[in-house]
Each structure stands twice: as structure tokens, then as C-alpha cells.
Design an enzyme around this catalytic site. Structure first.
Site, PDB file in Angstrom:
ATOM      1  N   ASN A  11      -7.506   5.216  -0.208  1.00  0.00           N
ATOM      2  CA  ASN A  11      -6.095   4.951   0.118  1.00  0.00           C
ATOM      3  C   ASN A  11      -5.224   5.072  -1.132  1.00  0.00           C
ATOM      4  O   ASN A  11      -4.108   5.600  -1.084  1.00  0.00           O
ATOM      5  CB  ASN A  11      -5.940   3.548   0.719  1.00  0.00           C
ATOM      6  CG  ASN A  11      -6.747   3.390   1.982  1.00  0.00           C
ATOM      7  OD1 ASN A  11      -6.470   4.032   2.978  1.00  0.00           O
ATOM      8  ND2 ASN A  11      -7.793   2.565   1.931  1.00  0.00           N
ATOM      9  N   GLU A  40     -18.063  -2.227 -13.814  1.00  0.00           N
ATOM     10  CA  GLU A  40     -17.816  -3.622 -13.426  1.00  0.00           C
ATOM     11  C   GLU A  40     -16.412  -4.020 -13.876  1.00  0.00           C
ATOM     12  O   GLU A  40     -16.059  -3.844 -15.051  1.00  0.00           O
ATOM     13  CB  GLU A  40     -18.842  -4.535 -14.101  1.00  0.00           C
ATOM     14  CG  GLU A  40     -18.924  -5.876 -13.419  1.00  0.00           C
ATOM     15  CD  GLU A  40     -19.778  -6.865 -14.198  1.00  0.00           C
ATOM     16  OE1 GLU A  40     -19.606  -8.074 -14.005  1.00  0.00           O
ATOM     17  OE2 GLU A  40     -20.591  -6.400 -15.018  1.00  0.00           O
ATOM     18  N   ASP A  69      -5.117  -0.703 -11.157  1.00  0.00           N
ATOM     19  CA  ASP A  69      -5.640  -1.992 -10.721  1.00  0.00           C
ATOM     20  C   ASP A  69      -4.476  -2.749 -10.123  1.00  0.00           C
ATOM     21  O   ASP A  69      -3.396  -2.826 -10.712  1.00  0.00           O
ATOM     22  CB  ASP A  69      -6.282  -2.783 -11.861  1.00  0.00           C
ATOM     23  CG  ASP A  69      -7.253  -3.807 -11.285  1.00  0.00           C
ATOM     24  OD1 ASP A  69      -8.282  -3.397 -10.722  1.00  0.00           O
ATOM     25  OD2 ASP A  69      -6.969  -5.030 -11.360  1.00  0.00           O
ATOM     26  N   PHE A 147      -3.095   0.039   4.109  1.00  0.00           N
ATOM     27  CA  PHE A 147      -4.438  -0.520   3.956  1.00  0.00           C
ATOM     28  C   PHE A 147      -4.330  -1.952   3.429  1.00  0.00           C
ATOM     29  O   PHE A 147      -3.234  -2.447   3.176  1.00  0.00           O
ATOM     30  CB  PHE A 147      -5.285   0.357   3.022  1.00  0.00           C
ATOM     31  CG  PHE A 147      -4.840   0.351   1.577  1.00  0.00           C
ATOM     32  CD1 PHE A 147      -3.762   1.121   1.169  1.00  0.00           C
ATOM     33  CD2 PHE A 147      -5.496  -0.419   0.626  1.00  0.00           C
ATOM     34  CE1 PHE A 147      -3.346   1.117  -0.166  1.00  0.00           C
ATOM     35  CE2 PHE A 147      -5.095  -0.431  -0.710  1.00  0.00           C
ATOM     36  CZ  PHE A 147      -4.010   0.341  -1.096  1.00  0.00           C
ATOM     37  N   GLY A 148      -5.472  -2.578   3.260  1.00  0.00           N
ATOM     38  CA  GLY A 148      -5.536  -3.900   2.630  1.00  0.00           C
ATOM     39  C   GLY A 148      -4.592  -4.909   3.279  1.00  0.00           C
ATOM     40  O   GLY A 148      -4.628  -5.144   4.486  1.00  0.00           O
ATOM     41  N   ASP A 150      -1.379  -4.741   3.657  1.00  0.00           N
ATOM     42  CA  ASP A 150      -0.106  -4.184   4.156  1.00  0.00           C
ATOM     43  C   ASP A 150       0.359  -4.810   5.478  1.00  0.00           C
ATOM     44  O   ASP A 150       1.562  -5.051   5.653  1.00  0.00           O
ATOM     45  CB  ASP A 150      -0.204  -2.658   4.321  1.00  0.00           C
ATOM     46  CG  ASP A 150      -0.104  -1.926   2.981  1.00  0.00           C
ATOM     47  OD1 ASP A 150       0.322  -2.550   1.993  1.00  0.00           O
ATOM     48  OD2 ASP A 150      -0.459  -0.736   2.938  1.00  0.00           O
ATOM     49  N   LYS A 168       6.873   3.617   2.294  1.00  0.00           N
ATOM     50  CA  LYS A 168       6.094   2.699   1.439  1.00  0.00           C
ATOM     51  C   LYS A 168       6.116   3.180  -0.012  1.00  0.00           C
ATOM     52  O   LYS A 168       6.363   2.400  -0.928  1.00  0.00           O
ATOM     53  CB  LYS A 168       4.636   2.581   1.932  1.00  0.00           C
ATOM     54  CG  LYS A 168       3.813   1.671   1.011  1.00  0.00           C
ATOM     55  CD  LYS A 168       2.368   1.493   1.395  1.00  0.00           C
ATOM     56  CE  LYS A 168       1.645   0.711   0.291  1.00  0.00           C
ATOM     57  NZ  LYS A 168       0.195   0.572   0.497  1.00  0.00           N
TER      58      LYS A 168
HETATM   59  P1  ITT Z   1     -10.785   0.792  -7.256  1.00  0.00           P
HETATM   60  O1  ITT Z   1     -11.083  -0.395  -8.137  1.00  0.00           O
HETATM   61  O2  ITT Z   1     -11.950   1.702  -7.079  1.00  0.00           O
HETATM   62  O3  ITT Z   1      -9.531   1.510  -7.685  1.00  0.00           O
HETATM   63  P2  ITT Z   1     -10.227  -1.269  -5.289  1.00  0.00           P
HETATM   64  O4  ITT Z   1      -9.740  -1.261  -3.885  1.00  0.00           O
HETATM   65  O5  ITT Z   1     -11.463  -2.092  -5.579  1.00  0.00           O
HETATM   66  O6  ITT Z   1     -10.454   0.249  -5.769  1.00  0.00           O
HETATM   67  P3  ITT Z   1      -8.657  -3.035  -6.976  1.00  0.00           P
HETATM   68  O7  ITT Z   1      -9.830  -3.623  -7.654  1.00  0.00           O
HETATM   69  O8  ITT Z   1      -7.447  -2.673  -7.774  1.00  0.00           O
HETATM   70  O9  ITT Z   1      -9.044  -1.693  -6.215  1.00  0.00           O
HETATM   71  O10 ITT Z   1      -8.245  -4.006  -5.778  1.00  0.00           O
HETATM   72  C1  ITT Z   1      -7.016  -3.873  -5.199  1.00  0.00           C
HETATM   73  C2  ITT Z   1      -6.992  -4.577  -3.858  1.00  0.00           C
HETATM   74  O11 ITT Z   1      -5.694  -5.140  -3.683  1.00  0.00           O
HETATM   75  C3  ITT Z   1      -7.195  -3.583  -2.725  1.00  0.00           C
HETATM   76  O12 ITT Z   1      -8.548  -3.454  -2.366  1.00  0.00           O
HETATM   77  C4  ITT Z   1      -6.338  -4.193  -1.618  1.00  0.00           C
HETATM   78  O13 ITT Z   1      -7.045  -5.208  -0.947  1.00  0.00           O
HETATM   79  C5  ITT Z   1      -5.206  -4.836  -2.403  1.00  0.00           C
HETATM   80  N1  ITT Z   1      -4.085  -3.878  -2.541  1.00  0.00           N
HETATM   81  C6  ITT Z   1      -3.693  -3.191  -3.655  1.00  0.00           C
HETATM   82  N2  ITT Z   1      -2.660  -2.383  -3.390  1.00  0.00           N
HETATM   83  C7  ITT Z   1      -2.390  -2.540  -2.088  1.00  0.00           C
HETATM   84  C8  ITT Z   1      -1.453  -1.964  -1.208  1.00  0.00           C
HETATM   85  O14 ITT Z   1      -0.619  -1.012  -1.607  1.00  0.00           O
HETATM   86  N3  ITT Z   1      -1.460  -2.364   0.066  1.00  0.00           N
HETATM   87  C9  ITT Z   1      -2.306  -3.304   0.500  1.00  0.00           C
HETATM   88  N4  ITT Z   1      -3.244  -3.891  -0.246  1.00  0.00           N
HETATM   89  C10 ITT Z   1      -3.288  -3.515  -1.536  1.00  0.00           C
END
Ligand code: ITT
Length: 196
Positions: A11, A40, A69, A147-148, A150, A168
Site C-alpha cells: 500500500n 528489525e 516509517d 489500508f491500516g 484509514d 488521500k
Molecule cells: P514497512 O516497514 O515494510 O515499510 P509496515 O506496514 O510495517 O511496512 P511501518 O512499520 O511504518 O510499516 O508501520 C506503519 C503502520 O502504520 C502501517 O502498517 C499501518 O497500520 C499504519 N499506517 C501508516 N500509514 C498509514 C496510512 O496512510 N493509512 C492507514 N494506516 C497507516
């Protein structure tokens, strides 16, 4: 120019491509660039973790790399889930858990923001860039995009999952941080041409 995004989150990759491709930056996935790494993320801040990811991929590909991040910081939860946003709940259950934790929080205290830190590295050196998107946590999940978190994050009355990708990207933490990255790339590599 080409730059590699150090992420395993499809995403994030999709959003970065939507934002940077029209500006003339071709974003390669770390798999396309031959770097199947998953370092990690044991930093204490978004910037620490972004740099850990960017370095791990740069050490393999030796071309411009950036990492994102990001996370959701909820004021009523003292900034949680914050840097732990990806690990707060099993994938797909993060919104349910957050709504449960927020069920007794009154409207006036539901403010939150998404934070995004971009770390970038190339042969000219490294740096970090930060941006945020301010809104509040709703009471139910709404919308099928994004995603996440949102579906529970309200921005001007709509959740981010109810916005189109363009809407967005125009207001998001990631959109703002990636536009700052574009400025750095413009300084280092000159104006890019989206048609090339
Ligand atoms: P990478 O580390 O591989 O980049 P990740 O998903 O594990 O992927 P992060 O450690 O940065 O990335 O975690 C970010 C989390 O925060 C992500 O999994 C979502 O749950 C949330 N998040 C970040 N940006 C978001 C967005 O634009 N919309 C919704 N949720 C978001």
C-alpha cells in the site's frame, strides 16, 4: 530518475508511485531492485526506523533509496499506537481494537494524527523528512479504500478510506513527506521529466 522504496508494504509502495511518478520519479520496489531484506525495526522513533530500513536496502542496491516509517498517534492514548502501529493488533484487526480502546472517549478528546518520516540515502548522503496529517478517530469503520487505520481516521468529516487515492495523497502525511523528498531529489538531480 529511479529510486527504490525500502518497504514490504504494497500500500505504501502504491501511494509513493501515485505521488512520485507524475513528478518524474520512477519508484522501484525493493524486490525489483534485488533487495529482499526485512530488517528489525528496533528504533525508538519513526526517524530511527525509517533510516534502519533505508540503510538495509541501500547497502544492497547502491542507488537512491528511501523508506517510510509511519503510524497513528492518538492523543487520548498518549500517542499510541505510534511507532508500534504495525504491531498494535493482528493485521486487519487494528481498527476494531482501536475503536474498543476509544469507546468511552468523548468527541472533544478524539484528536489524532498520522505521522510519516521518510529517510533517504544516496551517494550524496542521507537525511530524514517528516510530515503529519491531523484529524480525529471516528466511532465506526467507514469506507473501502486505503489500508491500516484509514477506515477510522476522520479528516474533515470523511474517513481516509472514504477518499479517493488522489484525495488521500493530497492531504496525507505520506503525500506531504514525499513531496518534501521530491524537493531534495530536485536539488540533487535537477528537475525530473515525467514523460521520460
Ligand atoms: P514497512 O516497514 O515494510 O515499510 P509496515 O506496514 O510495517 O511496512 P511501518 O512499520 O511504518 O510499516 O508501520 C506503519 C503502520 O502504520 C502501517 O502498517 C499501518 O497500520 C499504519 N499506517 C501508516 N500509514 C498509514 C496510512 O496512510 N493509512 C492507514 N494506516 C497507516
Amino acid at each position: 530518475m529511479k529510486a527504490v522504496m525500502a518497504t514490504n508494504n504494497p500500500n505504501k509502495l502504491k501511494e509513493a508511485r501515485e505521488i512520485l511518478a507524475p513528478l518524474g520519479i520512477e519508484v522501484l520496489s525493493q524486490q525489483e531492485a534485488g533487495a529482499a531484506v526485512e530488517p528489525e525495526e528496533n528504533g525508538e522513533t519513526f526517524a530511527d526506523n525509517a533510516m534502519i530500513k533505508a540503510k538495509a536496502v541501500f547497502d544492497v542496491v547502491h542507488m537512491p533509496v528511501f523508506a517510510d516509517d509511519s503510524g497513528l498517534c492518538v492523543d487520548a492514548l498518549h500517542g499510541a499506537p505510534g511507532v508500534h502501529s504495525a504491531r498494535y493488533a493482528p493485521k486487519g484487526q487494528e481498527c476494531d481494537k482501536l475503536l474498543r480502546e476509544m469507546q468511552n472517549v468523548p468527541d472533544a478528546e478524539r484528536s489524532a494524527h498520522f505521522a510519516c518520516c521518510i529517510a533517504y540515502i544516496d551517494e550524496n548522503g542521507s537525511g530524514t523528512l517528516s510530515a503529519a496529517c491531523h484529524g480525529k478517530i471516528g466511532y465506526t469503520q467507514r469506507g473501502g479504500n486505503g489500508f491500516g487505520y484509514d477506515p477510522v481516521f476522520l479528516y474533515n468529516g470523511r474517513t481516509l478510506a472514504e477518499l479517493s487515492s488522489d484525495e488521500k495523497n493530497a492531504i496525507s502525511h505520506r503525500g506531504a513527506a514525499l513531496r518534501l523528498l521530491y524537493e531534495v531529489y530536485q536539488e540533487r538531480y535537477g528537475k525530473q521529466d515525467a514523460d521520460k
